[in-house]
Design a protein around this motif. Structure first.
Motif, PDB file in Angstrom:
ATOM      1  N   LEU A 139       0.819  -1.212   0.000  1.00  0.00           N
ATOM      2  CA  LEU A 139       0.000   0.000   0.000  1.00  0.00           C
ATOM      3  C   LEU A 139       0.859   1.270   0.000  1.00  0.00           C
ATOM      4  N   LYS A 140       1.998   1.223   0.671  1.00  0.00           N
ATOM      5  CA  LYS A 140       2.877   2.396   0.696  1.00  0.00           C
ATOM      6  C   LYS A 140       3.375   2.727  -0.711  1.00  0.00           C
ATOM      7  N   ALA A 141       3.808   1.714  -1.457  1.00  0.00           N
ATOM      8  CA  ALA A 141       4.276   1.936  -2.831  1.00  0.00           C
ATOM      9  C   ALA A 141       3.112   2.364  -3.731  1.00  0.00           C
ATOM     10  N   THR A 142       1.927   1.822  -3.483  1.00  0.00           N
ATOM     11  CA  THR A 142       0.752   2.212  -4.260  1.00  0.00           C
ATOM     12  C   THR A 142       0.478   3.699  -4.089  1.00  0.00           C
ATOM     13  N   THR A 143       0.488   4.157  -2.853  1.00  0.00           N
ATOM     14  CA  THR A 143       0.242   5.570  -2.561  1.00  0.00           C
ATOM     15  C   THR A 143       1.306   6.440  -3.221  1.00  0.00           C
ATOM     16  N   ARG A 144       2.562   6.036  -3.104  1.00  0.00           N
ATOM     17  CA  ARG A 144       3.636   6.834  -3.713  1.00  0.00           C
ATOM     18  C   ARG A 144       3.511   6.844  -5.235  1.00  0.00           C
ATOM     19  N   LEU A 145       3.134   5.720  -5.817  1.00  0.00           N
ATOM     20  CA  LEU A 145       2.965   5.667  -7.266  1.00  0.00           C
ATOM     21  C   LEU A 145       1.852   6.614  -7.711  1.00  0.00           C
ATOM     22  N   GLU A 146       0.756   6.675  -6.977  1.00  0.00           N
ATOM     23  CA  GLU A 146      -0.322   7.619  -7.317  1.00  0.00           C
ATOM     24  C   GLU A 146       0.179   9.063  -7.211  1.00  0.00           C
ATOM     25  N   GLU A 147       0.992   9.357  -6.192  1.00  0.00           N
ATOM     26  CA  GLU A 147       1.557  10.707  -6.066  1.00  0.00           C
ATOM     27  C   GLU A 147       2.472  11.030  -7.253  1.00  0.00           C
ATOM     28  N   LEU A 148       3.278  10.053  -7.649  1.00  0.00           N
ATOM     29  CA  LEU A 148       4.169  10.258  -8.796  1.00  0.00           C
ATOM     30  C   LEU A 148       3.368  10.425 -10.089  1.00  0.00           C
ATOM     31  N   TRP A 149       2.277   9.678 -10.224  1.00  0.00           N
ATOM     32  CA  TRP A 149       1.413   9.866 -11.392  1.00  0.00           C
ATOM     33  C   TRP A 149       0.900  11.300 -11.445  1.00  0.00           C
ATOM     34  N   ASN A 150       0.539  11.866 -10.299  1.00  0.00           N
ATOM     35  CA  ASN A 150       0.062  13.257 -10.289  1.00  0.00           C
ATOM     36  C   ASN A 150       1.137  14.213 -10.791  1.00  0.00           C
ATOM     37  N   GLN A 151       2.386  13.947 -10.448  1.00  0.00           N
ATOM     38  CA  GLN A 151       3.482  14.778 -10.963  1.00  0.00           C
ATOM     39  C   GLN A 151       3.619  14.640 -12.478  1.00  0.00           C
ATOM     40  N   VAL A 152       3.503  13.411 -12.977  1.00  0.00           N
ATOM     41  CA  VAL A 152       3.583  13.160 -14.423  1.00  0.00           C
ATOM     42  C   VAL A 152       2.428  13.847 -15.143  1.00  0.00           C
ATOM     43  N   ILE A 153       1.232  13.744 -14.576  1.00  0.00           N
ATOM     44  CA  ILE A 153       0.047  14.378 -15.171  1.00  0.00           C
ATOM     45  C   ILE A 153       0.262  15.877 -15.302  1.00  0.00           C
ATOM     46  N   GLU A 154       0.781  16.485 -14.248  1.00  0.00           N
ATOM     47  CA  GLU A 154       1.016  17.932 -14.268  1.00  0.00           C
ATOM     48  C   GLU A 154       2.123  18.309 -15.261  1.00  0.00           C
ATOM     49  N   LYS A 155       3.208  17.568 -15.240  1.00  0.00           N
ATOM     50  CA  LYS A 155       4.344  17.896 -16.111  1.00  0.00           C
ATOM     51  C   LYS A 155       4.020  17.706 -17.593  1.00  0.00           C
ATOM     52  N   HIS A 156       3.312  16.629 -17.920  1.00  0.00           N
ATOM     53  CA  HIS A 156       3.087  16.272 -19.320  1.00  0.00           C
ATOM     54  C   HIS A 156       1.683  16.622 -19.826  1.00  0.00           C
ATOM     55  N   SER A 157       0.830  17.163 -18.959  1.00  0.00           N
ATOM     56  CA  SER A 157      -0.554  17.506 -19.333  1.00  0.00           C
ATOM     57  C   SER A 157      -1.261  16.336 -20.009  1.00  0.00           C
ATOM     58  N   VAL A 158      -1.340  15.228 -19.304  1.00  0.00           N
ATOM     59  CA  VAL A 158      -2.013  14.030 -19.798  1.00  0.00           C
ATOM     60  C   VAL A 158      -3.171  13.689 -18.862  1.00  0.00           C
ATOM     61  N   SER A 159      -4.077  12.860 -19.343  1.00  0.00           N
ATOM     62  CA  SER A 159      -5.126  12.329 -18.475  1.00  0.00           C
ATOM     63  C   SER A 159      -4.826  10.858 -18.217  1.00  0.00           C
ATOM     64  N   LEU A 160      -5.198  10.402 -17.033  1.00  0.00           N
ATOM     65  CA  LEU A 160      -4.881   9.035 -16.604  1.00  0.00           C
ATOM     66  C   LEU A 160      -6.115   8.391 -15.995  1.00  0.00           C
ATOM     67  N   LEU A 161      -6.410   7.182 -16.429  1.00  0.00           N
ATOM     68  CA  LEU A 161      -7.456   6.355 -15.840  1.00  0.00           C
ATOM     69  C   LEU A 161      -6.793   5.224 -15.079  1.00  0.00           C
ATOM     70  N   CYS A 162      -7.076   5.144 -13.782  1.00  0.00           N
ATOM     71  CA  CYS A 162      -6.591   4.052 -12.937  1.00  0.00           C
ATOM     72  C   CYS A 162      -7.778   3.159 -12.590  1.00  0.00           C
ATOM     73  N   THR A 163      -7.533   1.868 -12.511  1.00  0.00           N
ATOM     74  CA  THR A 163      -8.577   0.958 -12.056  1.00  0.00           C
ATOM     75  C   THR A 163      -8.081   0.202 -10.837  1.00  0.00           C
ATOM     76  N   TYR A 164      -9.033  -0.115  -9.979  1.00  0.00           N
ATOM     77  CA  TYR A 164      -8.753  -0.922  -8.803  1.00  0.00           C
ATOM     78  C   TYR A 164      -9.761  -2.051  -8.743  1.00  0.00           C
ATOM     79  N   ALA A 165      -9.279  -3.281  -8.801  1.00  0.00           N
ATOM     80  CA  ALA A 165     -10.150  -4.442  -8.642  1.00  0.00           C
ATOM     81  C   ALA A 165     -10.533  -4.543  -7.169  1.00  0.00           C
ATOM     82  N   LEU A 166     -11.811  -4.682  -6.912  1.00  0.00           N
ATOM     83  CA  LEU A 166     -12.316  -4.817  -5.550  1.00  0.00           C
ATOM     84  C   LEU A 166     -12.811  -6.247  -5.373  1.00  0.00           C
TER      85      LEU A 166
END
Length: 191
Positions: A139-166
């Motif tokens: 879960l710690k790496a998952t949270t950090r990966l989501e934070e890093l995705w936010n940085q990528v989204i901001e830097k590259h102006s892209v949209s991202l769809l994430c899915t989570y299997a429940l």
């Protein structure tokens, strides 16, 4: 899926970070197909970072939507990679090598962007299942990966769809993870 959810997937905010929690494999396939096919039809670049289990079924759904995946892949407008192979490029001893993540994802984005550029930067949208794979064990790496995705989204102006299997005991997403997304597609049937 209601009209609002379909609209978010078809026409995401240029810097949107969308989360789609799901319990039904067929519904997530429909959501990803809508997200990707709308982008391809709008001459946007699309990157699909899919689990090994979903690669062929998601591509089949795109073909059923009338998308010639081979044509888009050969032009570079559509890039399909596995989540497992992509994670292996930047995960080190259950930790994310942040520079390797940025360079791995950044080079994918720039490659696809060049394929749709017409004198100005082309739009790119991504679908990713890496966070869903990490969530069950790290879960710690998952949270950090989501934070890093936010940085990528901001830097590259892209949209991202994430899915989570429940599934089973994992039938919810912690509030901290949900808060890292700008939009949430509720769990409901896709029509």
């Amino acid at each position: 899926m209601n009209a609002k959810g379909a609209s978010i997937l078809s026409n995401p905010h240029p810097c949107g970070h969308i989360v789609y929690p799901y319990t039904d494999e067929s519904l997530v396939g429909q959501a990803v197909a809508l997200f990707a096919s709308a982008g391809l039809r709008d001459n946007e670049g699309v990157i699909l970072i899919m689990s090994n289990d979903h690669c062929e079924s998601f591509k089949l759904r795109l073909r059923l939507e009338g998308i010639n995946t081979e044509k888009y892949e050969s032009s570079g407008q559509l890039v399909c990679v596995t989540a497992e192979a992509t994670l292996a490029k930047f995960m080190r001893d259950d930790l994310i090598d942040e520079e390797l993540f940025r360079s791995t994802v950044g080079s994918l984005i720039e490659k696809v962007r060049r394929s749709v550029s017409t004198g100005h930067p082309g739009k790119v949208r991504l679908f990713g299942e890496m966070v869903s794979q990490l969530r069950g064990t790290n879960l710690k790496a998952t949270t950090r990966l989501e934070e890093l995705w936010n940085q990528v989204i901001e830097k590259h102006s892209v949209s991202l769809l994430c899915t989570y299997a429940l599934e089973g005991e994992d039938d919810h997403i912690p509030r901290g993870l949900l808060d890292l997304h700008s939009q949430n597609i509720e769990r409901e049937p896709v029509v």
